[in-house]
Scaffold this active site. Sequence first.
Site, mmCIF file in Angstrom:
data_model
loop_
_atom_site.group_PDB
_atom_site.id
_atom_site.type_symbol
_atom_site.label_atom_id
_atom_site.label_comp_id
_atom_site.label_asym_id
_atom_site.label_seq_id
_atom_site.Cartn_x
_atom_site.Cartn_y
_atom_site.Cartn_z
ATOM 1 N N GLY A 224 30.868 13.095 47.912
ATOM 2 C CA GLY A 224 30.576 13.733 49.195
ATOM 3 C C GLY A 224 30.982 12.913 50.403
ATOM 4 O O GLY A 224 30.959 13.402 51.526
ATOM 5 N N CYS B 121 32.567 46.213 41.523
ATOM 6 C CA CYS B 121 34.006 46.294 41.806
ATOM 7 C C CYS B 121 34.511 47.696 41.451
ATOM 8 O O CYS B 121 34.246 48.210 40.364
ATOM 9 C CB CYS B 121 34.762 45.242 41.005
ATOM 10 S SG CYS B 121 36.552 45.456 41.040
ATOM 11 N N CYS C 144 37.128 47.141 38.299
ATOM 12 C CA CYS C 144 36.738 46.645 36.982
ATOM 13 C C CYS C 144 35.250 46.772 36.722
ATOM 14 O O CYS C 144 34.771 46.423 35.643
ATOM 15 C CB CYS C 144 37.179 45.199 36.792
ATOM 16 S SG CYS C 144 36.113 44.011 37.615
ATOM 17 N N CYS D 4 37.142 43.128 43.423
ATOM 18 C CA CYS D 4 37.031 41.691 43.177
ATOM 19 C C CYS D 4 37.950 40.912 44.104
ATOM 20 O O CYS D 4 39.136 41.241 44.228
ATOM 21 C CB CYS D 4 37.441 41.353 41.751
ATOM 22 S SG CYS D 4 36.275 41.836 40.499
ATOM 23 N N CYS E 147 39.426 40.064 37.805
ATOM 24 C CA CYS E 147 39.440 41.528 37.808
ATOM 25 C C CYS E 147 40.432 42.061 36.762
ATOM 26 O O CYS E 147 40.116 42.938 35.964
ATOM 27 C CB CYS E 147 39.806 42.024 39.202
ATOM 28 S SG CYS E 147 39.444 43.761 39.481
#
Lengths: 368, 293
Positions: free
Chosen positions: B32, B241, B244, B266, B272
């Site tokens: 970080g 979605c 899909c 998606c 997808c």
Amino acid sequence: MYVAVKGGEAAINNAHELLADRRRGDRSLPSVTIGQIIEQLGLAVDRVMAEASLYDRALAALAVRQSRGDLIEAIFLLRAYRTTLPRFGASVPLDTATMKVERRISATYKDLPGGQLLGPTFDYTHRLLDPSLLTDEPVDEPKRKDASDERIMRVSDILAHEGLIEPDGEFPADHLAGDLTREPMEFPMSRDLRLQALARGDEGFLLALGYSTQRGYGRNHPFVGEIRIGEVEVEMEVAELGFAVSLGRIRVTECQMVNQFKGSSKAPPQFTRGYGLVFGQSERKAMSMSLVDRALRAEELGEDITAPAQDEEFVISHSDNVQATGFVEHLKLPHYVDFQAELALVRKMRADIEAARNSGKDLQEAAE
Amino acid sequence: MTDLATYNFAYLDEQTKRMIRRAILKAIAIPGYQVPFASREMPMPYGWGTGGVQVTASIIGPEDVLKVIDQGADDTTNAVSIRAFFQKVANVAVTTHTKDATIIQTRHRIPEQKLAEGQILVYQVPIPEPLRFLEPRETETRKMHALEEYGLMHVKLYEDIAHNGRISKTYAYPVKVAGRYVMDPSPTPKFDNPKMHLSEALQLFGAGREKRIYAVPPYTEVVSLDFEDYPFEIQKFEQPCALCGAEGVYLDEVVLDDKGGRMFVCSDTDHCEERREHGHAGAMLAPSKEAAE
Ligand SMILES: [Zn+2]
């Protein structure tokens, strides 16, 4: 339809083809040559070399041609090439006192050793469009002075004899010249790195900042001690030889701004200096650079920092036009994932407000 | 002038790669923490992925398989352009399949499919400093990180709740890494934040213009900042979605006409497509599927 919102390889290739077509323009006209760009658009070539930090006229001209005359794009092209070049070392400091001067003016002395030389300047031209340039009229040869090895002393050296101006300043003997293209930038910067950043900084940005100091935002009472343009020798120490050898000559513009200074707890009353040095012929850039350099010395000289031009982190972080144009222009890249998130949030917040308003109405109705 | 275009494998010279690898190793050692590095000028514009490209160029080898996504999709123009760059300068194998990639360079998304050990996710980062919008000065923000002085960030989030009734940050939502540094996850939607937590993959972040590299090593704690009474929440979508039928994934809104018609699909195109190959179909694709059942 869904596929149509996405770009693709074919779209990119087609765009590149169209770009090449527009770059060439009308095929019935002759194509502009690199030589023509170097000779006839020399100041554009100079600007590209200066802000790309690479002294190579032919490559700069190629970049100008490739970028269709978009100079920031040309600077970007040349920098992206420069970054791939190996570093052999640093030159010894240029000795501009030995410059083969083509132009040299001082605003602080009427006459001085070496004289005032106007050189190829726009300064006293009347800015009237010249119809003779619509066609290819013959141009007379200019008058030339016989070449001489005369050393033209610098105005700063004249003032230095009286001790009225601060000296050049010294780095410790073991100081290695910084390279901001090879080391991460850190604030506060040493002056060599700061000058490096200014030398490749955007001309327009530095011009505006320099101008702002004249209008009272960090005023520093400047006089043009001297501007000189001409060729200087670049020399490099070669460890095996033990002496400096010449690598060749480059044309540079140098500006020494002399600034009134009343003195402070850190320095006695004396003239101080702002310095500008730029590849090629670019007086506007060299002057702006020296105004900003002087403004950025506020802390060193014990002056109050009150204006943008005096703020090192602000100035240096935003002076690079290749960085700036990239980040500004990246806004045209797709951001629809983030926008979707914001869209959902705004819809939700509006729904909340609507709900609160309705329930408020209900309460009011109940009370009535 | 004629031998202009002779470049090293993956464009960067080996010395530069070494310098960047050193920065990456330091970043991994201090999760970080933003490591300053001598970012190079790349042949694509600043703000267009130069940091991610430098990181990828420094870690990629001839055996790697590269996937590049922008907004979750492999076929967005800038992803196409970066993928083509690595094909040209490194001649590496490329893929759109998340599971087949050894290196995935991304802008604005983390793939839906869980990443595995050995994979590396390289993020393109525009502004690496999570405190930048609270304090514009680098000299100040570095001090704040050094002293672990993150009060200002919590005040900002609290003010948000006071004004809006919720934390209104929807992307680039700040996280705390390994209990120490507050970090910008790059402008991914906060939906993706939980995927960073204890990820099996190595996550590397490159910011070219700002000259910073940072990292989240595998199996590292990544916690989105929040308050006990206002816990962190991710976005939820009301419908699956349209192509899909996936639920619990991030969706793009696609405008269908000028009469308010919309569909949601998606954002992760590979995910997808893979689902559709496996026979899943959303409302747009399979009006007959329910009838058949
Ligand atoms: Zn889908």
